[in-house]
Scaffold this motif. Sequence first.
Motif, PDB file in Angstrom:
ATOM      1  N   LEU A  26      43.256 -24.268  12.768  1.00 14.13           N
ATOM      2  CA  LEU A  26      42.995 -23.330  11.674  1.00 14.13           C
ATOM      3  C   LEU A  26      41.585 -22.762  11.766  1.00 14.13           C
ATOM      4  CD1 LEU A  26      44.720 -25.210   8.726  1.00 14.13           C
ATOM      5  CD2 LEU A  26      45.371 -22.962   9.629  1.00 14.13           C
ATOM      6  N   ALA A  27      40.626 -23.608  12.151  1.00 14.76           N
ATOM      7  CA  ALA A  27      39.243 -23.147  12.274  1.00 14.76           C
ATOM      8  C   ALA A  27      39.105 -22.072  13.347  1.00 14.76           C
ATOM      9  CB  ALA A  27      38.326 -24.329  12.601  1.00 14.76           C
ATOM     10  N   ARG A  28      40.043 -22.057  14.292  1.00 13.04           N
ATOM     11  CA  ARG A  28      40.028 -21.074  15.375  1.00 13.04           C
ATOM     12  C   ARG A  28      40.986 -19.911  15.109  1.00 13.04           C
ATOM     13  NH1 ARG A  28      36.145 -20.785  19.411  1.00 13.04           N
ATOM     14  NH2 ARG A  28      35.292 -22.873  19.783  1.00 13.04           N
ATOM     15  N   GLY A  29      41.572 -19.874  13.912  1.00  9.47           N
ATOM     16  CA  GLY A  29      42.480 -18.790  13.580  1.00  9.47           C
ATOM     17  C   GLY A  29      43.856 -18.919  14.194  1.00  9.47           C
ATOM     18  N   VAL A  30      44.221 -20.136  14.611  1.00  8.77           N
ATOM     19  CA  VAL A  30      45.526 -20.392  15.214  1.00  8.77           C
ATOM     20  C   VAL A  30      46.425 -21.053  14.175  1.00  8.77           C
ATOM     21  CG1 VAL A  30      46.763 -21.633  17.038  1.00  8.77           C
ATOM     22  CG2 VAL A  30      44.495 -20.642  17.503  1.00  8.77           C
ATOM     23  N   GLU A  31      47.656 -20.593  14.064  1.00  9.75           N
ATOM     24  CA  GLU A  31      48.605 -21.115  13.085  1.00  9.75           C
ATOM     25  C   GLU A  31      49.240 -22.400  13.609  1.00  9.75           C
ATOM     26  OE1 GLU A  31      50.861 -21.252   9.558  1.00  9.75           O
ATOM     27  OE2 GLU A  31      49.156 -19.975  10.115  1.00  9.75           O
ATOM     28  N   PRO A  32      48.991 -23.546  12.940  1.00 11.29           N
ATOM     29  CA  PRO A  32      49.637 -24.784  13.367  1.00 11.29           C
ATOM     30  C   PRO A  32      50.919 -25.050  12.589  1.00 11.29           C
ATOM     31  CG  PRO A  32      47.920 -25.303  11.787  1.00 11.29           C
ATOM     32  CD  PRO A  32      47.973 -23.788  11.897  1.00 11.29           C
ATOM     33  N   LEU A  33      51.808 -25.811  13.178  1.00 13.16           N
ATOM     34  CA  LEU A  33      52.987 -26.322  12.496  1.00 13.16           C
ATOM     35  C   LEU A  33      53.123 -27.778  12.922  1.00 13.16           C
ATOM     36  CD1 LEU A  33      55.387 -25.824  10.644  1.00 13.16           C
ATOM     37  CD2 LEU A  33      56.702 -25.089  12.652  1.00 13.16           C
ATOM     38  N   VAL A  34      52.959 -28.700  11.971  1.00 11.43           N
ATOM     39  CA  VAL A  34      52.875 -30.124  12.269  1.00 11.43           C
ATOM     40  C   VAL A  34      54.199 -30.804  11.947  1.00 11.43           C
ATOM     41  CG1 VAL A  34      51.606 -32.266  11.857  1.00 11.43           C
ATOM     42  CG2 VAL A  34      50.414 -30.067  11.703  1.00 11.43           C
ATOM     43  N   PHE A  35      54.747 -31.498  12.929  1.00  4.78           N
ATOM     44  CA  PHE A  35      55.988 -32.248  12.762  1.00  4.78           C
ATOM     45  C   PHE A  35      55.674 -33.734  12.681  1.00  4.78           C
ATOM     46  CE2 PHE A  35      57.028 -28.391  15.055  1.00  4.78           C
ATOM     47  CZ  PHE A  35      58.165 -27.924  14.396  1.00  4.78           C
ATOM     48  N   GLU A  36      56.088 -34.381  11.600  1.00  2.08           N
ATOM     49  CA  GLU A  36      55.852 -35.812  11.398  1.00  2.08           C
ATOM     50  C   GLU A  36      57.177 -36.503  11.112  1.00  2.08           C
ATOM     51  OE1 GLU A  36      55.105 -39.470  10.965  1.00  2.08           O
ATOM     52  OE2 GLU A  36      53.412 -38.207  11.581  1.00  2.08           O
ATOM     53  N   ARG A  37      57.511 -37.489  11.934  1.00  2.00           N
ATOM     54  CA  ARG A  37      58.792 -38.171  11.752  1.00  2.00           C
ATOM     55  C   ARG A  37      58.814 -39.023  10.487  1.00  2.00           C
ATOM     56  NH1 ARG A  37      59.554 -42.255  16.636  1.00  2.00           N
ATOM     57  NH2 ARG A  37      61.369 -42.832  15.379  1.00  2.00           N
ATOM     58  N   GLY A  38      57.667 -39.478  10.027  1.00  2.00           N
ATOM     59  CA  GLY A  38      57.591 -40.287   8.826  1.00  2.00           C
ATOM     60  C   GLY A  38      57.621 -39.447   7.562  1.00  2.00           C
ATOM     61  N   SER A  39      57.522 -40.125   6.433  1.00  2.00           N
ATOM     62  CA  SER A  39      57.603 -39.443   5.144  1.00  2.00           C
ATOM     63  C   SER A  39      56.234 -39.128   4.562  1.00  2.00           C
ATOM     64  CB  SER A  39      58.384 -40.315   4.157  1.00  2.00           C
ATOM     65  OG  SER A  39      57.714 -41.565   3.965  1.00  2.00           O
ATOM     66  N   MET A  40      55.173 -39.423   5.306  1.00  2.00           N
ATOM     67  CA  MET A  40      53.826 -39.243   4.793  1.00  2.00           C
ATOM     68  C   MET A  40      52.861 -39.075   5.951  1.00  2.00           C
ATOM     69  SD  MET A  40      53.003 -43.254   3.868  1.00  2.00           S
ATOM     70  CE  MET A  40      51.221 -43.100   3.933  1.00  2.00           C
ATOM     71  N   ALA A  41      51.686 -38.540   5.645  1.00  2.00           N
ATOM     72  CA  ALA A  41      50.632 -38.475   6.654  1.00  2.00           C
ATOM     73  C   ALA A  41      50.157 -39.892   6.956  1.00  2.00           C
ATOM     74  CB  ALA A  41      49.472 -37.622   6.149  1.00  2.00           C
ATOM     75  N   GLY A  42      49.921 -40.155   8.237  1.00  2.00           N
ATOM     76  CA  GLY A  42      49.472 -41.490   8.608  1.00  2.00           C
ATOM     77  C   GLY A  42      50.559 -42.540   8.486  1.00  2.00           C
ATOM     78  N   ALA A  43      51.809 -42.159   8.705  1.00  2.00           N
ATOM     79  CA  ALA A  43      52.907 -43.114   8.561  1.00  2.00           C
ATOM     80  C   ALA A  43      52.737 -44.311   9.477  1.00  2.00           C
ATOM     81  CB  ALA A  43      54.242 -42.416   8.844  1.00  2.00           C
ATOM     82  N   SER A  44      52.272 -44.083  10.696  1.00  2.00           N
ATOM     83  CA  SER A  44      52.049 -45.206  11.613  1.00  2.00           C
ATOM     84  C   SER A  44      50.880 -46.068  11.157  1.00  2.00           C
ATOM     85  CB  SER A  44      51.803 -44.695  13.031  1.00  2.00           C
ATOM     86  OG  SER A  44      52.967 -44.074  13.558  1.00  2.00           O
ATOM     87  N   VAL A  45      49.859 -45.435  10.609  1.00  2.00           N
ATOM     88  CA  VAL A  45      48.704 -46.195  10.101  1.00  2.00           C
ATOM     89  C   VAL A  45      49.146 -47.133   8.993  1.00  2.00           C
ATOM     90  CG1 VAL A  45      46.433 -46.004   8.973  1.00  2.00           C
ATOM     91  CG2 VAL A  45      47.112 -44.343  10.726  1.00  2.00           C
ATOM     92  N   SER A  46      50.144 -46.723   8.215  1.00  2.00           N
ATOM     93  CA  SER A  46      50.602 -47.557   7.096  1.00  2.00           C
ATOM     94  C   SER A  46      51.132 -48.904   7.576  1.00  2.00           C
ATOM     95  CB  SER A  46      51.673 -46.827   6.284  1.00  2.00           C
ATOM     96  OG  SER A  46      52.861 -46.655   7.041  1.00  2.00           O
ATOM     97  N   ASN A  47      51.516 -49.001   8.852  1.00  2.00           N
ATOM     98  CA  ASN A  47      51.998 -50.274   9.384  1.00  2.00           C
ATOM     99  C   ASN A  47      50.881 -51.305   9.500  1.00  2.00           C
ATOM    100  OD1 ASN A  47      54.649 -49.322   9.692  1.00  2.00           O
ATOM    101  ND2 ASN A  47      54.172 -48.445  11.695  1.00  2.00           N
ATOM    102  N   TRP A  48      49.647 -50.839   9.542  1.00  2.00           N
ATOM    103  CA  TRP A  48      48.511 -51.778   9.543  1.00  2.00           C
ATOM    104  C   TRP A  48      47.531 -51.439   8.414  1.00  2.00           C
ATOM    105  CZ3 TRP A  48      44.139 -48.893  10.715  1.00  2.00           C
ATOM    106  CH2 TRP A  48      44.322 -47.754  11.517  1.00  2.00           C
TER     107      TRP A  48
END
Length: 437
Positions: A26-48
Amino acid sequence: MRDLSSLPTAVIGAGPVGLAAAAQLLARGVEPLVFERGSMAGASVSNWAHVRLFSPWEYNVDAAARRLLDASGWTMPDPDHLPTGGELISDYLAPLARHPEIASRLRFGAEVTDIAREGHSRLSGEGRDAAPFTVVWRDGQGIRHRTRARAVIDASGTSTNPNPIGTDGLPVDGETGNADRIDYGIPDVLGTARPAHAGARTLVIGAGHSAINTVLDLMLLQDAEPATRIVWATRSGGIGRLIGGGLADMLPDRGRLGLRAAEAIRSGRLTFHSPFAMDRIDRQGQALRVSGRRDGQEIGLEVDRIVVATGFRPDHSMLRELRLSADPVVETTPALAPLIDPNLHSCGTVRPHGVVELRQPESDFYIVGMKSYGRAPTFLMATGYEQMRSVAAELVGDHAAARDVRLKLPETGVCKTAALPAHPVCCAMDREDGFSR
């Protein structure tokens, strides 16, 4: 050449590096689209979530992400505080995911299964670089979708693909069949996993900080539940690997953890086997019979549960139709491998690296974050942030900025293979070793 500028850049994973990727794009003016298999940001982090990082907040927040958050009134946590995984989510990843600039570009419950060039298999070369990517993903209802993208950033990590127990990189006999008694990573033995371990006999396998954390937590559980028994086995020999940088470590909690591990072994409160090579696991009633070898002698252990803390490895199955180049040992790019291969060096420093080292034969495709390190055991979040800053610059043609890579890292710690002595390392978080207690 076809104009792909109207298409988004796909980012796989909404962990720390995936969200940083969105912010940097976004800072570079590029449109991102983020795919996350979990139900929240940091889903893998939630395991620890129960585990505390070695690295303070100073090293855990991406610069572009912070600019977005600061503009929305967010308050940066104490730079010197060591956050838990839960705090990393609640105090940083969740606010970042809620930010309007990021939230509208996030797709939760979206599991990417395949990535290819539109109209091109891996064998098809003519016009390949001019074709958009096709990202195939399943939503929460199992419905398959196809999304076109101008570029793809794989920040999916490795936490869903743990290393098995075998010293040959394969599961030992009986490992798969007894999966209900085996945990991988760092189970919360003082919290959600307490009922399974209280008063039980637990075998912990691993020589990294994940294993140390689990052993120390089991000792705390043993204080409250004296019938709890602990067996610790490492696949490489001795306790020198565990002690590492000790109190000389520039991440002090990491150094102290190694010293506490040595104290735990000397305390007599646990049984320690090293080097230990497991051969098989058999179910005997409600117990597990573990057979293995130590210094050529056969050893049999009877336990109730096993914790495997031997790290993780990348899963490239969704990338099978892309043209990738991988080092045959480390499973990272050939240019990055010599910088991080623990068979070749002892990680005294991690040289700043970016798009040059991460470049793949498939143009406009990059693997960043933990997955970019392949099977190398150490990774710092700040390294992933700098990787992504470099990649974002490259995608918009700012080649000078992409190659001006800089990284401030704390030195010393633990990084060793069987062929190398313990030596300073620059890594505050990784698949196998990155946590304190």
